[in-house]
Design a protein around this motif. Structure first.
Motif, mmCIF file in Angstrom:
data_model
loop_
_atom_site.group_PDB
_atom_site.id
_atom_site.type_symbol
_atom_site.label_atom_id
_atom_site.label_comp_id
_atom_site.label_asym_id
_atom_site.label_seq_id
_atom_site.Cartn_x
_atom_site.Cartn_y
_atom_site.Cartn_z
ATOM 1 N N SER A 137 -30.724 -19.795 128.640
ATOM 2 C CA SER A 137 -30.320 -20.947 129.473
ATOM 3 C C SER A 137 -30.664 -22.018 128.670
ATOM 4 O O SER A 137 -31.138 -22.129 127.533
ATOM 5 N N LEU A 138 -30.244 -23.317 129.339
ATOM 6 C CA LEU A 138 -30.172 -24.401 128.529
ATOM 7 C C LEU A 138 -31.597 -25.197 128.705
ATOM 8 O O LEU A 138 -31.945 -26.120 127.924
ATOM 9 N N SER A 139 -32.306 -24.754 129.796
ATOM 10 C CA SER A 139 -33.793 -25.142 129.897
ATOM 11 C C SER A 139 -34.333 -24.201 130.613
ATOM 12 O O SER A 139 -33.880 -23.081 131.429
ATOM 13 N N GLU A 140 -35.628 -24.355 130.949
ATOM 14 C CA GLU A 140 -36.585 -23.623 131.989
ATOM 15 C C GLU A 140 -36.558 -24.202 133.412
ATOM 16 O O GLU A 140 -36.585 -25.425 133.313
ATOM 17 N N TYR A 141 -35.958 -23.381 134.507
ATOM 18 C CA TYR A 141 -35.900 -24.007 135.692
ATOM 19 C C TYR A 141 -35.831 -22.821 136.795
ATOM 20 O O TYR A 141 -35.546 -21.680 136.249
ATOM 21 N N THR A 142 -36.114 -23.112 138.003
ATOM 22 C CA THR A 142 -35.911 -22.193 139.138
ATOM 23 C C THR A 142 -35.009 -23.243 140.232
ATOM 24 O O THR A 142 -34.804 -24.219 139.566
ATOM 25 N N CYS A 143 -34.445 -22.582 141.056
ATOM 26 C CA CYS A 143 -33.762 -23.309 141.865
ATOM 27 C C CYS A 143 -34.686 -24.266 143.255
ATOM 28 O O CYS A 143 -34.094 -24.427 144.194
ATOM 29 N N CYS A 144 -35.987 -23.875 142.812
ATOM 30 C CA CYS A 144 -36.774 -24.575 143.747
ATOM 31 C C CYS A 144 -38.199 -24.967 143.104
ATOM 32 O O CYS A 144 -39.398 -24.432 143.238
ATOM 33 N N ASP A 145 -38.048 -25.661 142.183
ATOM 34 C CA ASP A 145 -39.227 -26.344 141.322
ATOM 35 C C ASP A 145 -40.019 -27.181 142.032
ATOM 36 O O ASP A 145 -40.954 -27.374 141.369
ATOM 37 N N THR A 146 -39.554 -27.947 143.339
ATOM 38 C CA THR A 146 -40.539 -28.533 143.807
ATOM 39 C C THR A 146 -41.277 -27.976 144.942
ATOM 40 O O THR A 146 -40.282 -27.107 145.517
ATOM 41 N N PRO A 147 -42.571 -27.512 145.152
ATOM 42 C CA PRO A 147 -43.124 -26.880 146.007
ATOM 43 C C PRO A 147 -42.449 -27.000 147.455
ATOM 44 O O PRO A 147 -42.334 -28.188 148.006
ATOM 45 N N GLY A 148 -42.364 -25.994 148.101
ATOM 46 C CA GLY A 148 -41.879 -25.855 149.448
ATOM 47 C C GLY A 148 -40.261 -25.193 149.231
ATOM 48 O O GLY A 148 -39.427 -25.933 148.762
ATOM 49 N N ILE A 149 -40.265 -24.090 150.086
ATOM 50 C CA ILE A 149 -39.024 -23.546 149.938
ATOM 51 C C ILE A 149 -37.667 -24.361 150.680
ATOM 52 O O ILE A 149 -36.518 -24.236 150.292
ATOM 53 N N GLU A 150 -38.151 -25.174 151.432
ATOM 54 C CA GLU A 150 -37.155 -26.264 151.867
ATOM 55 C C GLU A 150 -36.583 -26.966 150.958
ATOM 56 O O GLU A 150 -35.363 -27.740 150.928
ATOM 57 N N ASN A 151 -37.102 -27.184 149.647
ATOM 58 C CA ASN A 151 -36.505 -28.001 148.566
ATOM 59 C C ASN A 151 -35.648 -27.195 147.580
ATOM 60 O O ASN A 151 -35.272 -27.512 146.616
ATOM 61 N N PHE A 152 -35.390 -25.759 148.118
ATOM 62 C CA PHE A 152 -34.343 -24.992 147.439
ATOM 63 C C PHE A 152 -32.961 -25.950 147.096
ATOM 64 O O PHE A 152 -32.606 -26.418 147.854
ATOM 65 N N GLY A 153 -32.386 -25.840 145.739
ATOM 66 C CA GLY A 153 -30.875 -26.140 145.591
ATOM 67 C C GLY A 153 -30.366 -25.800 144.206
ATOM 68 O O GLY A 153 -31.558 -25.445 143.444
ATOM 69 N N LEU A 154 -29.285 -25.786 143.959
ATOM 70 C CA LEU A 154 -28.815 -25.021 142.717
ATOM 71 C C LEU A 154 -28.798 -26.463 141.848
ATOM 72 O O LEU A 154 -28.895 -27.511 142.400
#
Length: 498
Positions: A137-154
Protein backbone atom coordinates in the motif's frame (compact mmCIF):
# COMPACT_ATOMS: atom_id res chain seq x y z
CA UNK A 1 6.80 -4.23 -67.71
CA UNK A 2 3.15 -4.22 -66.61
CA UNK A 3 3.32 -7.95 -65.76
CA UNK A 4 6.54 -7.39 -63.85
CA UNK A 5 5.00 -4.49 -61.93
CA UNK A 6 1.96 -6.59 -61.01
CA UNK A 7 4.22 -9.38 -59.79
CA UNK A 8 6.13 -6.93 -57.62
CA UNK A 9 2.88 -5.61 -56.15
CA UNK A 10 1.67 -9.17 -55.50
CA UNK A 11 4.98 -10.08 -53.84
CA UNK A 12 4.87 -6.99 -51.61
CA UNK A 13 1.26 -7.72 -50.65
CA UNK A 14 2.10 -11.31 -49.69
CA UNK A 15 5.12 -10.14 -47.71
CA UNK A 16 3.06 -7.66 -45.72
CA UNK A 17 0.32 -10.23 -45.11
CA UNK A 18 2.88 -12.73 -43.90
CA UNK A 19 4.43 -10.19 -41.54
CA UNK A 20 1.06 -9.21 -40.11
CA UNK A 21 0.03 -12.80 -39.41
CA UNK A 22 3.34 -13.83 -37.83
CA UNK A 23 4.19 -10.76 -35.80
CA UNK A 24 3.80 -10.75 -32.05
CA UNK A 25 4.13 -8.19 -29.33
CA UNK A 26 7.45 -7.68 -27.63
CA UNK A 27 7.80 -7.71 -23.87
CA UNK A 28 8.05 -3.93 -23.90
CA UNK A 29 4.67 -2.86 -25.18
CA UNK A 30 1.07 -3.04 -24.05
CA UNK A 31 -0.39 -5.44 -26.57
CA UNK A 32 -0.28 -8.51 -24.38
CA UNK A 33 1.74 -10.65 -26.75
CA UNK A 34 -1.30 -11.75 -28.77
CA UNK A 35 -1.09 -12.63 -32.44
CA UNK A 36 -4.10 -12.48 -34.73
CA UNK A 37 -6.26 -15.59 -34.68
CA UNK A 38 -5.78 -17.97 -37.56
CA UNK A 39 -8.85 -18.94 -39.56
CA UNK A 40 -11.74 -20.36 -37.55
CA UNK A 41 -11.48 -23.94 -36.35
CA UNK A 42 -13.25 -26.32 -34.00
CA UNK A 43 -10.74 -25.90 -31.15
CA UNK A 44 -9.32 -22.64 -29.80
CA UNK A 45 -5.75 -22.96 -28.56
CA UNK A 46 -3.42 -20.65 -26.62
CA UNK A 47 0.31 -21.41 -26.42
CA UNK A 48 3.14 -19.89 -24.38
CA UNK A 49 6.62 -21.32 -24.32
CA UNK A 50 9.49 -20.55 -21.98
CA UNK A 51 11.46 -18.64 -24.63
CA UNK A 52 8.49 -16.40 -25.54
CA UNK A 53 8.64 -17.34 -29.22
CA UNK A 54 5.03 -18.41 -28.59
CA UNK A 55 3.68 -15.58 -26.42
CA UNK A 56 0.11 -16.50 -25.50
CA UNK A 57 -0.29 -17.22 -29.18
CA UNK A 58 -3.84 -17.92 -30.25
CA UNK A 59 -4.61 -20.42 -32.98
CA UNK A 60 -7.18 -23.05 -33.90
CA UNK A 61 -7.36 -26.66 -35.06
CA UNK A 62 -10.17 -28.79 -36.48
CA UNK A 63 -11.57 -32.07 -35.21
CA UNK A 64 -10.21 -35.12 -36.98
CA UNK A 65 -12.45 -37.34 -39.11
CA UNK A 66 -9.99 -40.24 -38.94
CA UNK A 67 -10.02 -43.06 -36.40
CA UNK A 68 -7.94 -42.28 -33.35
CA UNK A 69 -5.16 -44.81 -32.80
CA UNK A 70 -2.65 -42.42 -31.19
CA UNK A 71 -0.74 -43.77 -28.16
CA UNK A 72 -0.45 -40.20 -26.84
CA UNK A 73 -4.19 -39.68 -26.41
CA UNK A 74 -5.64 -37.93 -23.39
CA UNK A 75 -9.21 -39.13 -22.94
CA UNK A 76 -11.66 -36.89 -21.11
CA UNK A 77 -13.80 -38.59 -18.45
CA UNK A 78 -16.65 -36.13 -17.76
CA UNK A 79 -18.44 -38.60 -15.49
CA UNK A 80 -15.57 -38.21 -13.02
CA UNK A 81 -16.26 -34.87 -11.38
CA UNK A 82 -14.33 -32.88 -8.80
CA UNK A 83 -14.67 -29.26 -7.58
CA UNK A 84 -16.58 -26.41 -9.21
CA UNK A 85 -14.32 -23.51 -10.12
CA UNK A 86 -14.82 -19.94 -8.89
CA UNK A 87 -12.09 -18.24 -10.90
CA UNK A 88 -8.49 -17.13 -11.32
CA UNK A 89 -6.80 -13.80 -10.83
CA UNK A 90 -4.37 -11.56 -9.00
CA UNK A 91 -4.20 -9.08 -6.13
CA UNK A 92 -5.24 -5.52 -6.91
CA UNK A 93 -3.09 -3.91 -4.23
CA UNK A 94 -2.64 -0.22 -3.54
CA UNK A 95 0.70 -0.41 -5.33
CA UNK A 96 -0.92 -2.07 -8.34
CA UNK A 97 -3.59 0.62 -8.49
CA UNK A 98 -1.03 3.41 -8.14
CA UNK A 99 0.96 2.05 -11.08
CA UNK A 100 -2.16 1.55 -13.18
CA UNK A 101 -3.26 5.13 -12.48
CA UNK A 102 0.12 6.40 -13.72
CA UNK A 103 -0.63 4.94 -17.16
CA UNK A 104 -2.49 6.86 -19.81
CA UNK A 105 -6.19 6.07 -19.89
CA UNK A 106 -5.85 4.45 -23.30
CA UNK A 107 -2.96 2.19 -22.26
CA UNK A 108 -4.63 1.29 -18.97
CA UNK A 109 -7.91 0.36 -20.64
CA UNK A 110 -6.02 -1.72 -23.18
CA UNK A 111 -4.08 -3.61 -20.51
CA UNK A 112 -7.11 -4.17 -18.28
CA UNK A 113 -9.16 -5.37 -21.25
CA UNK A 114 -6.43 -7.80 -22.28
CA UNK A 115 -6.31 -9.08 -18.71
CA UNK A 116 -9.93 -9.16 -17.54
CA UNK A 117 -12.21 -9.29 -20.57
CA UNK A 118 -13.83 -12.69 -21.06
CA UNK A 119 -14.32 -11.96 -24.78
CA UNK A 120 -11.30 -9.85 -25.77
CA UNK A 121 -8.71 -10.93 -23.25
CA UNK A 122 -7.52 -13.54 -20.79
CA UNK A 123 -10.69 -13.37 -18.70
CA UNK A 124 -9.19 -12.99 -15.21
CA UNK A 125 -12.19 -13.60 -12.98
CA UNK A 126 -11.04 -13.23 -9.33
CA UNK A 127 -9.26 -10.37 -7.54
CA UNK A 128 -7.92 -10.03 -4.01
CA UNK A 129 -7.82 -6.66 -2.26
CA UNK A 130 -6.73 -5.65 1.21
CA UNK A 131 -9.11 -4.52 3.93
CA UNK A 132 -7.11 -1.49 4.99
CA UNK A 133 -3.43 -1.51 4.08
CA UNK A 134 -1.11 -4.31 3.01
CA UNK A 135 2.66 -4.35 2.61
CA UNK A 136 1.97 -3.10 -0.92
CA UNK A 137 0.00 0.00 0.00
CA UNK A 138 1.07 3.63 -0.20
CA UNK A 139 1.06 3.94 3.60
CA UNK A 140 0.08 2.04 6.73
CA UNK A 141 -3.58 2.62 7.56
CA UNK A 142 -6.88 1.00 8.43
CA UNK A 143 -10.36 2.31 7.76
CA UNK A 144 -10.83 3.24 11.40
CA UNK A 145 -7.61 4.68 12.80
CA UNK A 146 -9.41 7.02 15.21
CA UNK A 147 -10.63 4.97 18.20
CA UNK A 148 -14.32 4.12 18.06
CA UNK A 149 -16.01 2.04 15.37
CA UNK A 150 -18.28 5.02 14.63
CA UNK A 151 -15.21 6.63 13.05
CA UNK A 152 -15.03 4.04 10.26
CA UNK A 153 -14.49 5.49 6.81
CA UNK A 154 -12.76 4.71 3.52
CA UNK A 155 -9.43 6.47 3.03
CA UNK A 156 -7.80 8.35 0.17
CA UNK A 157 -6.08 5.15 -0.97
CA UNK A 158 -9.42 3.42 -1.55
CA UNK A 159 -11.15 6.50 -2.93
CA UNK A 160 -8.37 7.69 -5.25
CA UNK A 161 -6.77 4.43 -6.35
CA UNK A 162 -8.41 1.11 -5.46
CA UNK A 163 -12.07 1.96 -6.09
CA UNK A 164 -11.50 3.74 -9.43
CA UNK A 165 -9.42 0.82 -10.73
CA UNK A 166 -11.96 -1.77 -9.54
CA UNK A 167 -14.73 0.18 -11.26
CA UNK A 168 -12.78 0.13 -14.52
CA UNK A 169 -12.20 -3.61 -14.18
CA UNK A 170 -15.86 -4.30 -13.36
CA UNK A 171 -16.91 -2.31 -16.42
CA UNK A 172 -14.81 -4.76 -18.45
CA UNK A 173 -15.79 -7.89 -16.50
CA UNK A 174 -18.95 -7.34 -14.38
CA UNK A 175 -18.76 -10.92 -13.09
CA UNK A 176 -15.41 -10.42 -11.35
CA UNK A 177 -15.30 -11.97 -7.87
CA UNK A 178 -13.52 -9.93 -5.18
CA UNK A 179 -11.90 -11.32 -2.02
CA UNK A 180 -11.00 -8.98 0.85
CA UNK A 181 -8.28 -9.71 3.44
CA UNK A 182 -7.04 -7.52 6.33
CA UNK A 183 -3.35 -7.32 7.18
CA UNK A 184 -4.12 -5.78 10.58
CA UNK A 185 -6.99 -4.56 12.68
CA UNK A 186 -6.94 -0.91 13.82
CA UNK A 187 -4.11 -0.39 16.30
CA UNK A 188 -6.47 0.69 19.05
CA UNK A 189 -7.96 -2.81 18.96
CA UNK A 190 -4.57 -4.48 19.57
CA UNK A 191 -3.00 -5.91 22.70
CA UNK A 192 0.48 -7.32 23.25
CA UNK A 193 -0.87 -10.77 24.11
CA UNK A 194 -4.02 -12.40 25.47
CA UNK A 195 -2.62 -12.74 28.98
CA UNK A 196 -1.41 -9.21 29.75
CA UNK A 197 -3.94 -7.45 27.49
CA UNK A 198 -1.73 -4.37 27.34
CA UNK A 199 -2.36 -1.82 24.58
CA UNK A 200 -0.10 -2.45 21.59
CA UNK A 201 0.15 0.60 19.36
CA UNK A 202 2.04 -0.98 16.47
CA UNK A 203 1.23 -1.84 12.87
CA UNK A 204 3.35 -4.97 13.20
CA UNK A 205 2.34 -8.00 15.31
CA UNK A 206 0.09 -7.83 18.37
CA UNK A 207 -3.22 -9.62 18.84
CA UNK A 208 -6.86 -8.63 18.61
CA UNK A 209 -8.26 -7.61 21.99
CA UNK A 210 -11.28 -9.86 22.72
CA UNK A 211 -13.04 -6.79 24.10
CA UNK A 212 -13.19 -5.51 20.52
CA UNK A 213 -14.37 -8.67 18.77
CA UNK A 214 -17.79 -7.13 18.17
CA UNK A 215 -16.34 -3.84 16.94
CA UNK A 216 -14.01 -5.66 14.58
CA UNK A 217 -16.87 -7.73 13.18
CA UNK A 218 -18.74 -4.46 12.62
CA UNK A 219 -15.61 -3.16 10.85
CA UNK A 220 -15.91 -6.00 8.30
CA UNK A 221 -19.60 -5.26 7.79
CA UNK A 222 -18.99 -1.55 7.28
CA UNK A 223 -16.14 -2.24 4.85
CA UNK A 224 -18.25 -4.63 2.75
CA UNK A 225 -21.14 -2.17 2.76
CA UNK A 226 -18.90 0.76 1.81
CA UNK A 227 -17.58 -1.06 -1.25
CA UNK A 228 -21.03 -2.31 -2.18
CA UNK A 229 -22.31 1.26 -2.10
CA UNK A 230 -19.60 2.09 -4.65
CA UNK A 231 -20.92 -0.64 -6.95
CA UNK A 232 -18.20 -3.09 -5.94
CA UNK A 233 -19.68 -6.30 -4.50
CA UNK A 234 -17.49 -8.33 -2.16
CA UNK A 235 -17.76 -12.04 -2.84
CA UNK A 236 -15.58 -13.34 0.00
CA UNK A 237 -13.29 -12.39 2.89
CA UNK A 238 -10.64 -13.98 5.05
CA UNK A 239 -10.52 -12.97 8.74
CA UNK A 240 -6.77 -12.33 8.63
CA UNK A 241 -3.99 -12.44 6.07
CA UNK A 242 -1.19 -14.73 7.26
CA UNK A 243 -2.44 -15.01 10.85
CA UNK A 244 0.75 -16.78 11.99
CA UNK A 245 3.09 -14.10 10.58
CA UNK A 246 3.98 -11.49 13.19
CA UNK A 247 6.69 -9.83 11.10
CA UNK A 248 5.00 -8.19 8.13
CA UNK A 249 4.95 -4.39 7.92
CA UNK A 250 1.27 -4.61 8.82
CA UNK A 251 0.35 -7.81 10.61
CA UNK A 252 -1.67 -9.41 13.41
CA UNK A 253 -1.23 -12.77 15.09
CA UNK A 254 -4.43 -14.81 15.25
CA UNK A 255 -4.12 -18.45 16.30
CA UNK A 256 -6.82 -20.91 15.37
CA UNK A 257 -8.61 -20.65 18.74
CA UNK A 258 -8.85 -16.87 18.39
CA UNK A 259 -10.08 -17.14 14.81
CA UNK A 260 -12.66 -19.72 15.82
CA UNK A 261 -14.06 -17.51 18.57
CA UNK A 262 -14.01 -14.33 16.47
CA UNK A 263 -15.61 -15.89 13.41
CA UNK A 264 -18.19 -18.11 15.08
CA UNK A 265 -19.45 -15.76 17.78
CA UNK A 266 -18.92 -12.35 16.18
CA UNK A 267 -18.16 -12.20 12.44
CA UNK A 268 -20.80 -14.68 11.26
CA UNK A 269 -23.58 -13.14 13.41
CA UNK A 270 -22.59 -9.63 12.27
CA UNK A 271 -22.72 -10.57 8.58
CA UNK A 272 -26.07 -12.29 9.02
CA UNK A 273 -27.51 -9.38 10.99
CA UNK A 274 -26.57 -7.11 8.07
CA UNK A 275 -28.12 -9.61 5.58
CA UNK A 276 -24.73 -10.19 3.95
CA UNK A 277 -23.94 -13.52 2.28
CA UNK A 278 -20.21 -12.87 1.84
CA UNK A 279 -18.23 -16.11 2.00
CA UNK A 280 -15.62 -16.57 4.73
CA UNK A 281 -12.40 -18.49 4.07
CA UNK A 282 -10.38 -19.39 7.16
CA UNK A 283 -6.61 -19.36 7.68
CA UNK A 284 -5.14 -17.68 4.54
CA UNK A 285 -1.54 -18.73 5.20
CA UNK A 286 1.15 -21.30 4.46
CA UNK A 287 0.92 -25.03 3.84
CA UNK A 288 3.29 -25.71 6.76
CA UNK A 289 1.56 -23.47 9.35
CA UNK A 290 4.89 -21.70 9.81
CA UNK A 291 6.12 -24.82 11.62
CA UNK A 292 3.93 -24.10 14.66
CA UNK A 293 2.89 -27.55 15.87
CA UNK A 294 -0.15 -26.31 17.79
CA UNK A 295 -1.44 -24.63 14.62
CA UNK A 296 -1.22 -27.68 12.35
CA UNK A 297 -4.44 -28.31 10.41
CA UNK A 298 -5.54 -24.82 11.44
CA UNK A 299 -8.88 -24.80 9.56
CA UNK A 300 -9.71 -28.40 10.47
CA UNK A 301 -9.22 -27.60 14.14
CA UNK A 302 -11.75 -24.80 13.72
CA UNK A 303 -14.23 -27.08 11.93
CA UNK A 304 -13.83 -29.74 14.61
CA UNK A 305 -14.40 -27.18 17.36
CA UNK A 306 -17.91 -26.66 16.05
CA UNK A 307 -17.72 -24.28 13.11
CA UNK A 308 -20.62 -25.44 10.97
CA UNK A 309 -22.14 -22.26 9.59
CA UNK A 310 -22.76 -22.10 5.85
CA UNK A 311 -21.06 -18.69 5.55
CA UNK A 312 -17.75 -20.34 6.45
CA UNK A 313 -17.07 -21.81 3.03
CA UNK A 314 -13.63 -23.26 3.63
CA UNK A 315 -9.97 -22.32 3.91
CA UNK A 316 -7.37 -20.37 1.93
CA UNK A 317 -3.67 -21.15 1.49
CA UNK A 318 -0.34 -19.59 0.45
CA UNK A 319 2.78 -21.45 -0.65
CA UNK A 320 5.65 -19.66 1.14
CA UNK A 321 6.24 -22.75 3.26
CA UNK A 322 5.39 -26.43 2.95
CA UNK A 323 4.00 -28.41 0.04
CA UNK A 324 0.77 -28.35 -1.98
CA UNK A 325 0.04 -31.91 -0.82
CA UNK A 326 -1.32 -30.27 2.34
CA UNK A 327 -4.35 -29.27 0.28
CA UNK A 328 -5.24 -32.92 -0.29
CA UNK A 329 -4.80 -33.67 3.40
CA UNK A 330 -7.18 -30.85 4.37
CA UNK A 331 -9.68 -31.88 1.69
CA UNK A 332 -9.64 -35.46 2.92
CA UNK A 333 -10.26 -34.31 6.50
CA UNK A 334 -13.01 -31.87 5.50
CA UNK A 335 -14.32 -32.94 2.07
CA UNK A 336 -17.42 -30.75 2.29
CA UNK A 337 -15.37 -27.57 2.72
CA UNK A 338 -13.88 -25.49 -0.09
CA UNK A 339 -10.24 -24.69 -0.74
CA UNK A 340 -8.88 -21.51 -2.27
CA UNK A 341 -5.30 -20.57 -3.14
CA UNK A 342 -4.87 -16.86 -2.42
CA UNK A 343 -1.21 -15.83 -2.59
CA UNK A 344 2.16 -16.62 -4.11
CA UNK A 345 4.91 -14.34 -5.29
CA UNK A 346 7.93 -14.21 -7.54
CA UNK A 347 10.97 -12.09 -6.87
CA UNK A 348 14.72 -11.81 -6.82
CA UNK A 349 15.00 -14.88 -4.56
CA UNK A 350 13.45 -17.32 -7.04
CA UNK A 351 14.72 -15.96 -10.37
CA UNK A 352 11.37 -14.31 -10.90
CA UNK A 353 12.26 -12.61 -14.19
CA UNK A 354 13.54 -15.80 -15.80
CA UNK A 355 10.54 -17.14 -17.68
CA UNK A 356 12.46 -20.23 -18.77
CA UNK A 357 12.62 -21.24 -15.09
CA UNK A 358 9.45 -19.82 -13.66
CA UNK A 359 6.84 -20.64 -16.32
CA UNK A 360 7.32 -24.38 -15.88
CA UNK A 361 7.61 -24.45 -12.10
CA UNK A 362 4.80 -21.99 -11.43
CA UNK A 363 2.45 -23.74 -13.82
CA UNK A 364 3.16 -27.11 -12.24
CA UNK A 365 3.22 -26.07 -8.56
CA UNK A 366 0.88 -23.08 -8.38
CA UNK A 367 -1.65 -23.22 -11.20
CA UNK A 368 -2.23 -26.88 -12.03
CA UNK A 369 -0.82 -28.08 -8.70
CA UNK A 370 -3.43 -26.28 -6.61
CA UNK A 371 -6.34 -26.92 -8.99
CA UNK A 372 -5.55 -30.63 -9.13
CA UNK A 373 -5.45 -30.60 -5.32
CA UNK A 374 -9.04 -29.32 -4.99
CA UNK A 375 -8.67 -25.52 -5.05
CA UNK A 376 -11.70 -23.71 -6.49
CA UNK A 377 -9.66 -20.66 -7.39
CA UNK A 378 -6.09 -19.48 -7.79
CA UNK A 379 -4.97 -15.91 -7.02
CA UNK A 380 -1.39 -14.67 -7.32
CA UNK A 381 0.05 -11.63 -5.54
CA UNK A 382 0.47 -8.14 -7.09
CA UNK A 383 -0.96 -7.81 -10.58
CA UNK A 384 1.41 -4.94 -11.36
CA UNK A 385 4.54 -3.52 -9.73
CA UNK A 386 6.95 -1.01 -11.20
CA UNK A 387 10.46 -1.72 -12.46
CA UNK A 388 11.84 -0.89 -8.99
CA UNK A 389 9.56 -3.52 -7.38
CA UNK A 390 7.26 -0.95 -5.87
CA UNK A 391 5.79 1.07 -4.47
CA UNK A 392 6.51 -1.05 -1.37
CA UNK A 393 6.64 -0.60 2.39
CA UNK A 394 9.55 -0.82 4.82
CA UNK A 395 9.24 -4.17 6.56
CA UNK A 396 7.29 -5.65 3.66
CA UNK A 397 8.55 -7.43 0.57
CA UNK A 398 11.04 -5.22 -1.27
CA UNK A 399 12.28 -8.00 -3.54
CA UNK A 400 8.95 -8.99 -5.15
CA UNK A 401 8.02 -8.75 -8.80
CA UNK A 402 4.48 -8.37 -10.05
CA UNK A 403 2.60 -10.65 -12.39
CA UNK A 404 3.61 -7.84 -14.72
CA UNK A 405 6.17 -5.07 -14.17
CA UNK A 406 5.73 -1.61 -15.66
CA UNK A 407 8.70 0.59 -16.54
CA UNK A 408 8.88 3.35 -13.97
CA UNK A 409 10.51 5.71 -16.47
CA UNK A 410 7.46 5.88 -18.73
CA UNK A 411 4.61 3.87 -17.11
CA UNK A 412 4.02 2.34 -20.52
CA UNK A 413 6.43 -0.50 -21.26
CA UNK A 414 5.30 -3.74 -19.61
CA UNK A 415 7.18 -6.94 -18.87
CA UNK A 416 4.91 -9.94 -18.44
CA UNK A 417 6.13 -12.52 -15.94
CA UNK A 418 5.23 -16.14 -15.27
CA UNK A 419 2.32 -15.37 -12.96
CA UNK A 420 0.56 -13.37 -15.66
CA UNK A 421 0.71 -16.31 -18.04
CA UNK A 422 -0.20 -19.10 -15.61
CA UNK A 423 -3.38 -17.32 -14.55
CA UNK A 424 -4.18 -16.37 -18.14
CA UNK A 425 -3.83 -19.93 -19.36
CA UNK A 426 -6.42 -21.02 -16.82
CA UNK A 427 -8.82 -18.08 -17.00
CA UNK A 428 -8.88 -17.95 -20.81
CA UNK A 429 -10.54 -21.35 -21.16
CA UNK A 430 -11.78 -22.34 -17.68
CA UNK A 431 -14.75 -20.16 -16.78
CA UNK A 432 -16.44 -19.60 -13.40
CA UNK A 433 -18.81 -22.48 -12.73
CA UNK A 434 -16.69 -24.99 -14.65
CA UNK A 435 -16.29 -28.43 -13.09
CA UNK A 436 -12.93 -30.16 -13.04
CA UNK A 437 -13.29 -33.59 -14.64
CA UNK A 438 -11.19 -36.72 -14.94
CA UNK A 439 -8.79 -37.81 -17.64
CA UNK A 440 -7.27 -41.14 -18.64
CA UNK A 441 -4.81 -42.45 -21.18
CA UNK A 442 -1.50 -40.74 -21.90
CA UNK A 443 0.59 -40.15 -18.80
CA UNK A 444 4.14 -38.88 -18.53
CA UNK A 445 6.04 -37.26 -15.65
CA UNK A 446 6.95 -34.34 -17.93
CA UNK A 447 3.29 -33.55 -18.59
CA UNK A 448 0.82 -32.06 -16.12
CA UNK A 449 -2.79 -31.35 -17.05
CA UNK A 450 -6.27 -30.52 -15.81
CA UNK A 451 -9.56 -30.88 -17.69
CA UNK A 452 -12.85 -29.07 -17.17
CA UNK A 453 -16.43 -28.91 -18.38
CA UNK A 454 -17.70 -25.33 -18.68
CA UNK A 455 -21.31 -24.30 -18.12
CA UNK A 456 -21.60 -23.10 -21.75
CA UNK A 457 -21.21 -26.59 -23.17
CA UNK A 458 -17.49 -26.44 -23.83
CA UNK A 459 -14.59 -28.55 -22.64
CA UNK A 460 -11.31 -26.99 -21.53
CA UNK A 461 -7.90 -28.55 -20.97
CA UNK A 462 -4.76 -26.85 -19.69
CA UNK A 463 -1.57 -28.79 -20.35
CA UNK A 464 2.06 -28.28 -19.32
CA UNK A 465 4.92 -29.85 -21.25
CA UNK A 466 8.02 -29.45 -19.10
CA UNK A 467 10.23 -31.62 -21.33
CA UNK A 468 12.84 -30.34 -23.77
CA UNK A 469 11.09 -31.92 -26.76
CA UNK A 470 7.77 -31.32 -28.49
CA UNK A 471 5.10 -34.00 -28.45
CA UNK A 472 2.05 -34.66 -30.63
CA UNK A 473 -0.84 -34.96 -28.18
CA UNK A 474 -4.36 -36.08 -29.09
CA UNK A 475 -7.36 -35.03 -27.01
CA UNK A 476 -10.52 -37.17 -27.18
CA UNK A 477 -13.82 -36.34 -25.47
CA UNK A 478 -15.60 -39.48 -26.66
CA UNK A 479 -17.33 -37.65 -29.50
CA UNK A 480 -14.55 -35.58 -31.04
CA UNK A 481 -10.79 -35.90 -31.15
CA UNK A 482 -7.96 -33.78 -32.51
CA UNK A 483 -4.16 -33.66 -32.39
CA UNK A 484 -1.76 -30.79 -31.83
CA UNK A 485 2.02 -30.63 -31.58
CA UNK A 486 2.71 -29.34 -28.05
CA UNK A 487 5.99 -27.37 -28.07
CA UNK A 488 8.83 -28.12 -25.66
CA UNK A 489 8.71 -26.32 -22.31
CA UNK A 490 5.32 -24.79 -22.95
CA UNK A 491 1.84 -24.28 -21.58
CA UNK A 492 -1.12 -24.87 -23.84
CA UNK A 493 -4.81 -24.22 -23.24
CA UNK A 494 -7.62 -25.74 -25.31
CA UNK A 495 -11.35 -25.03 -25.49
CA UNK A 496 -13.97 -26.61 -27.75
CA UNK A 497 -17.69 -27.29 -27.99
CA UNK A 498 -18.86 -30.74 -27.00
Amino acid sequence: MKVLLNLKILFLSLLLTSFGSCSKASDDDNSGGDVPVTEAGDVTIYVTNATRTRDFEKTTVDFSSKSNMSPTTIKLEPATRYQTMDGFGAAITGSTCYNLMKMTQANRTKFLTETFSSTDGMGYSYARISIGCSDFSLSEYTCCDTPGIENFGLTSEENNYVIPILKEILAINPSLKILGSPWTCPRWMKVNNLSDLQAYNSWTSGQLNPAYYDDYATYFVKWIQAFTEQGIPIYSVTPQNEPLNRGNSASLFMGWVEQYEFVKDHLVPALKSASLSTKIYLFDHNYNYDNMADQNDYPVQIYDAGMDDDLVAGAAYHNYGGDKSELVDIHDKAPDRELLFTETSIGTWNDGHNLEVRLIEDMREVALGTVNNWCKGVIVWNLMLDSERGPNRDGGCQTCYGAVDIDRSNYSSITRNSHYYIIGHLSSVVKPGAVRIGTSGFSDSDFTMAAFENTDGTYAVVLLNSSSTSQLITLDDGTHHFAYEVPAESVISYQWKK
